[in-house]
Design an enzyme around this catalytic site. Structure first.
Site, mmCIF file in Angstrom:
data_model
loop_
_atom_site.group_PDB
_atom_site.id
_atom_site.type_symbol
_atom_site.label_atom_id
_atom_site.label_comp_id
_atom_site.label_asym_id
_atom_site.label_seq_id
_atom_site.Cartn_x
_atom_site.Cartn_y
_atom_site.Cartn_z
ATOM 1 N N TRP A 149 0.841 -1.211 0.000
ATOM 2 C CA TRP A 149 0.000 0.000 0.000
ATOM 3 C C TRP A 149 0.867 1.249 0.000
ATOM 4 O O TRP A 149 0.384 2.330 -0.304
ATOM 5 C CB TRP A 149 -0.963 -0.003 1.187
ATOM 6 C CG TRP A 149 -0.418 0.580 2.452
ATOM 7 C CD1 TRP A 149 0.301 -0.090 3.400
ATOM 8 C CD2 TRP A 149 -0.539 1.930 2.908
ATOM 9 N NE1 TRP A 149 0.647 0.767 4.409
ATOM 10 C CE2 TRP A 149 0.145 2.013 4.148
ATOM 11 C CE3 TRP A 149 -1.155 3.074 2.405
ATOM 12 C CZ2 TRP A 149 0.224 3.204 4.872
ATOM 13 C CZ3 TRP A 149 -1.058 4.257 3.140
ATOM 14 C CH2 TRP A 149 -0.380 4.309 4.355
ATOM 15 N N HIS A 311 9.691 7.136 9.067
ATOM 16 C CA HIS A 311 9.406 5.937 8.273
ATOM 17 C C HIS A 311 10.583 5.564 7.384
ATOM 18 O O HIS A 311 10.534 4.579 6.660
ATOM 19 C CB HIS A 311 8.177 6.159 7.392
ATOM 20 C CG HIS A 311 6.926 6.426 8.170
ATOM 21 N ND1 HIS A 311 6.080 5.424 8.580
ATOM 22 C CD2 HIS A 311 6.389 7.576 8.638
ATOM 23 C CE1 HIS A 311 5.071 5.949 9.256
ATOM 24 N NE2 HIS A 311 5.237 7.252 9.307
ATOM 25 N N THR A 336 -0.049 12.881 23.172
ATOM 26 C CA THR A 336 -0.818 11.633 23.112
ATOM 27 C C THR A 336 -0.984 11.065 24.515
ATOM 28 O O THR A 336 -2.067 10.591 24.883
ATOM 29 C CB THR A 336 -0.115 10.607 22.209
ATOM 30 O OG1 THR A 336 0.284 11.267 21.007
ATOM 31 C CG2 THR A 336 -1.036 9.464 21.859
#
Lengths: 545, 260
Positions: A149, A311, A336
C-alpha cells in the site's frame, strides 16, 4: 431536489411531511443531499469494503499458516497485502469516519445540514467509482497492483504492472473525495454552528474532525502530486524517481510519507473524538481536561506534519536529519500521553457501566496505549534499524489502527445506532462481539511483536521454520477476529430492518450529554431547522459545569 | 465470560512461553547490535513501567467505581497541577531515552578506520558481494529448492535462509558495507549483526559491522522488492582472520583458473 431545498429554509409556507421526507427508491440515495443519508451511504460502503479487505487479510493469514506454499502464489499474495492495506485505509476507515462526521457534526453543532450539500453528494459518489476501478485491475491481463500500500518507486513505476495506471487514477478520485469532504466539514464547523455554540463548547468529536479536516487539506494534495509524478515517470519521460535519469527513489518516500504520516492521524483523531464522547457518558462524569484535550489534538496534528522521515530511518538519511525526526517523533508521545491520562482521569471516580460502546472504548484505551508504547520504542533510531520492515512494525500499526480506528468506529456505531435507527441493539450480542473481537485481535497481533523481533520481515508469502509457531497462533486469532465481525453485521442489519429490537428513547444513554440527544430517536430526516437556544447548548456541554 | 477470557489469556501466554525460540531481539555479535539490544530493552522496561502505571489506575477504577456496586460519580473535570505533572514527567522520560539513543546512533554512523570494504548490490532477487580491495565478486542465490517450497520435498533446517555462496568476512575486523541496488529498493538485514541498510538504485549507503564471534549469521531482504522478495536471503560466515586470508587466496586462485 431544489424544491426540497428551498422548502427547508421556508418552512412556514409548506407542509412539513409532504416536503421534508426522503425521495423514494434508488433516487433517494443517488440524488440525496441530506447529511444523514450521505452518512448512511458512507458507512454502508465502509461496511461492505471492511468484509472485502478482511477476507483478503484472512487469505494472507491462510498462506502464512505454515512454511511452504499453502494457497496463494507470491504474485497473488503481494496483491492481497497491497489491496488489504489500500482498502482498509482508503475504503474502510476514512469513509467510516466521514460517515460519522456527516451524521453527527450537524446534529452536534445544531446545524440543519452540512454547509455544501450537493458537494457532499459528489464527495461520496466519487468513492464507489474509485473502488470499482481499483478492483477492476484484478480482471485485467497482467498483475493487479502488487507493490504494497506504500507503493515505493521504482517498484511502482519502472517495474510495476500495467494496471498501475488505474490504481493512480483511483487514488486521484479518492483524494478528490477526501479533499471535498474535508472542505465541507471545515466550512460547516466554521459557519453552521448554532449561535450559542462557541468554540470552547464544541464537542470533542467536532474539534477532532475539524483538526483532521485541516490535516486532510494539507496532505491529500501531496498524495495527488505523488501519484501524478508516478504517472509522469511511467508515461511521459520524466525521471522524478528514476536514478538513471537523474531522479531519486528516496524523493518518492519523502513525498509519500509527507502525506502518509499525517494520514495516520487522519485515521485516528476522529476516533479520539468518539472516545471523548463515550467515556464521559458511561462514567457519568464530564470529560477531564477538555481544554487540554483540544490543545493536545491541535499539537498532535502540527507535530504529525514534521515527523515523516521516521518511516525512512534506514534509507541512508544523514544523522542530523535522523536526530531531528527522532526527537520530534518522541515529542508526539507527550500530547498523546495527555489524552490517555485524561481519559483515565475521566474514568477515575466515575460511576461506571459497561455497555458495548464503553467496552470498545476501554478496549481502545488499553490497546492503543500498547500501540503507543511500541511506537515510542520504534521512534528510537538505533532500535528502529532492527524493527524497520519487520513484523514488529506490523504489530505496532495494527495495535494503533485496529484499536484507534476500527474499535472507535465500532464503538461509535453502537453508541449512535439507536439514534440513527430508533432501535436498541442486542446488548448480549454486543458483548459477545466485543470479547471475541478483542481476544481475536490480541491473539492475531501480539505474537507479531515476537516474530518481528526474531527477524521475520513483513510482506513475505513464505518464511523460515523457526517462525512457524507464532504464525499459526496469528492465523487462528485472525479467523476469530474476522468471523466475530459477522455478529456485528447481524446486529447492525437487525437494528436497521427488524422490529424485534426494542425502541430507543431520545436520551438513549443515561449519562449522555450533547445536542444529538435532545432530538427524537430515530433522528427525523431534518433536524435543527431552527438553531437550538443558549440554554439547550449550555446544558449539552458538560465541560462548562 | 470473564473466566473464558482469563483462560484464553493464560493459555495464550503458556503457548507463547513454550515456543520461546525467538521471542526477543537477538543480542547479536557486534558492538552495535549489543548496544541496540540494550537500548531496546531499556525502552521496553520504561514502557512496562508506564504501562503498569496507566493500566494499574485503569483496572483499579474499573473495579472500584462500578455503578452496579453503587459508585456515585465525583464531578471534577480539571486539575492544573495534575496536568502539569503528566506533561513534565513523560517529557523527562523522553530526554532520558533520547540521550543513549543519540550516542548509539553516532556509533552506527562512524564508518572510519575499516579493515575491509564490501560492496553489496541488491538485484531482483539475489545479492551480489564485491570485495573492492581483493578483486573478488560473486552472486549469492537462494539454495533452497523449489520442491521444498512447494511441499514436494522435506524442508531443510535452514529452509529459505540458505544460499549457495555466503558472504565471508573475518572476525574482529571493522567491515565497511557499501549498499546499493541495481533495480528496485531492497534492504540488507541481518538481525544478529545489528545492520539493516536500504539498498537504493543509484545511491550508495554506508554501514559497518565488527563481528566478535565466528559463526554463520542469517538474514533476509527487508524491503518489498517484488515477486521473490521472500526468496533472497543473506548468509554471512564470520571466520578467523587467517581463515579469511586462506579463503581469499583460494577464491582468487579459483577465479584465475576459470579464466585461463
Amino acid at each position: 431536489m431544489t424544491d426540497q431545498h428551498i422548502a427547508t429554509q421556508d418552512n412556514d409556507h409548506h407542509d412539513h411531511d409532504s416536503h421534508h421526507g426522503p425521495a423514494k427508491g434508488w433516487r433517494r440515495w443517488l440524488f440525496t443531499t441530506n447529511h444523514k443519508d450521505i452518512g448512511t451511504l458512507y458507512l454502508t460502503l465502509s461496511f461492505i469494503l471492511m468484509f472485502v479487505a478482511g477476507t483478503m487479510a484472512l487469505l494472507v493469514r491462510t498462506e502464512l499458516f505454515e512454511p511452504g506454499k499453502v494457497l496463494l502464489n507470491p504474485e497473488f499474495f503481494n496483491q492481497m497485502t497491497t489491496f488489504h492495506g489500500l482498502i482498509m485505509v482508503f475504503g474502510v476507515i476514512m469513509p467510516a469516519m466521514a460517515g460519522l462526521a456527516n451524521w453527527m457534526i450537524p446534529m452536534m453543532i445544531g446545524a440543519q445540514d452540512m454547509a455544501l450539500p450537493r458537494l457532499n453528494n459528489w464527495s461520496f459518489w466519487l468513492l464507489p467509482f474509485a473502488f470499482t476501478m481499483l478492483m477492476s485491475t484484478f480482471l485485467m491481463s497482467g498483475n493487479a497492483p502488487d507493490f504494497g500500500w506504500t507503493f515505493y518507486a521504482p517498484l511502482s513505476t519502472t517495474y510495476a504492472p500495467k494496471s498501475t495506471d488505474f490504481f493512480i487514477f483511483s487514488v486521484h478520485l479518492m483524494g478528490l473525495s477526501s479533499i471535498l469532504a474535508a472542505l465541507n466539514i471545515v466550512v460547516t464547523i466554521f459557519n453552521m454552528r448554532a449561535p450559542a455554540m462557541t468554540w470552547m463548547k464544541l464537542p470533542m468529536f467536532v474539534w477532532s474532525w475539524l483538526v483532521t479536516a485541516f490535516l486532510l487539506l494539507a496532505v491529500m494534495p501531496v498524495l495527488a502530486g505523488c501519484v501524478t509524478m508516478m504517472l509522469m515517470d511511467r508515461h511521459f519521460g520524466t525521471s522524478f524517481f528514476n536514478a538513471a535519469g537523474g531522479g531519486d527513489p528516496v524523493l518518492f518516500q519523502h513525498v509519500f510519507w509527507f502525506f502518509g504520516h499525517p494520514e495516520v492521524y487522519i485515521l485516528i483523531l476522529p476516533g479520539f473524538g468518539v472516545i471523548s464522547s463515550i467515556i464521559p457518558t458511561f462514567s457519568r462524569k464530564p470529560l477531564f481536561g477538555y481544554h487540554a484535550m483540544v490543545y493536545a489534538t491541535v499539537i498532535i496534528a502540527l507535530l504529525g506534519l514534521v515527523v515523516w522521515v521516521h518511516h525512512m530511518f534506514t534509507t541512508g538519511a544523514p544523522m542530523d536529519a535522523q536526530l531531528f525526526f527522532m526527537y520530534a517523533t518522541m515529542l508526539i508521545s507527550v500530547p498523546t500521553g495527555i489524552k490517555v491520562f485524561n481519559w483515565t482521569a475521566t474514568i477515575f471516580k466515575g460511576s461506571l457501566s459497561f455497555e458495548t460502546p464503553m467496552l470498545f472504548a476501554l478496549g481502545f484505551l488499553v490497546m492503543f496505549t500498547i500501540g503507543g508504547l511500541s511506537g515510542l520504542m520504534i521512534s528510537l533510531v538505533p532500535s528502529d534499524y532492527q524493527y524497520r520492515d519487520s513484523y514488529f512494525i506490523v504489530a505496532h500499526f495494527h495495535y494503533v489502527l485496529v484499536s484507534g480506528s476500527l474499535f472507535t468506529i465500532i464503538a461509535a456505531v453502537y453508541y449512535w445506532l439507536p439514534k440513527w435507527t430508533g432501535r436498541m441493539y442486542s446488548e448480549r450480542l454486543g458483548q459477545w462481539h466485543f470479547w471475541l473481537t478483542t481476544i481475536g485481535m490480541n491473539v492475531t497481533f501480539m505474537p507479531m511483536h515476537f516474530l518481528g523481533l526474531a527477524g521475520m520481515p513483513r510482506r513475505i508469502p513464505d518464511y523460515a521454520l523457526q517462525f512457524t509457531d507464532f504464525n499459526q497462533i496469528c492465523t487462528v486469532g485472525a479467523f476469530i477476529f474476522g468471523f466475530a465481525q459477522l455478529i456485528f453485521l447481524y446486529i447492525v442489519v437487525m437494528s436497521c430492518f427488524s422490529k424485534r429490537f426494542p425502541a430507543a428513547t431520545s436520551q438513549v444513554w443515561e449519562g449522555a450529554h450533547g445536542l444529538e440527544w435532545t432530538i427524537p430517536s430515530p433522528a427525523p430526516y431534518h433536524t435543527f431547522e431552527t438553531p437550538p437556544d443558549l440554554a439547550t447548548v449550555n446544558a449539552a456541554a458538560p465541560q462548562l459545569e | 465470560m470473564r473466566r473464558i477470557f482469563l483462560f484464553v489469556l493464560t493459555s495464550f501466554f503458556a503457548i507463547a512461553a513454550l515456543a520461546t525460540p525467538g521471542i526477543n531481539m537477538p543480542v547479536g555479535v557486534t558492538p552495535v547490535s549489543q548496544e541496540i539490544y540494550r537500548l531496546h530493552m531499556a525502552a521496553f522496561y520504561v514502557c512496562c513501567v508506564i504501562g503498569a502505571g496507566v493500566f494499574g489506575v485503569l483496572i483499579y477504577s474499573l473495579i472500584a467505581f462500578r455503578k452496579s456496586k453503587g459508585a456515585k460519580a465525583v464531578h471534577f473535570h480539571e486539575h492544573l497541577g495534575l496536568e502539569i505533572v503528566w506533561t513534565t514527567i513523560p517529557f523527562l522520560i523522553l530526554v532520558a531515552l533520547a540521550i543513549p539513543a543519540t550516542i548509539v546512533l553516532s556509533h552506527i554512523h562512524n564508518t572510519d578506520q575499516s579493515g575491509l570494504t564490501v560492496k553489496i548490490t541488491g538485484y531482483q532477487w539475489r545479492w551480489k558481494y564485491e570485495y573492492l580491495d581483493q578483486n573478488i565478486s560473486f552472486f549469492s542465490d537462494l539454495s533452497t529448492t523449489q520442491d521444498q517450497i512447494n511441499n514436494k520435498a522435506a524442508k531443510s533446517p535452514w529452509f529459505l535462509l540458505e544460499v549457495d555462496h555466503p558472504l565471508v568476512v573475518p572476525v574482529h575486523t571493522k567491515v565497511r558495507l557499501l549498499v546499493t541496488a541495481d533495480d528496485v529498493i531492497h534492504a540488507w538485514w541481518v538481525p544478529e549483526l545489528g545492520v539493516k541498510q536500504d539498498a537504493i538504485p543509484g545511491f550508495v549507503n554506508e554501514n559497518w559491522m565488527m563481528i566478535e564471534k565466528t559463526g554463520t549469521y542469517r538474514g533476509q531482504c527487508g524491503e518489498l522488492c517484488g515477486l521473490n522478495h521472500a526468496f533472497m536471503p543473506i548468509v554471512v560466515e564470520a571466520v578467523s582472520p587467517s581463515d579469511f586470508a586462506k579463503w581469499v587466496t583460494a577464491h582468487q586462485a579459483r577465479v584465475k583458473g576459470d579464466h585461463s
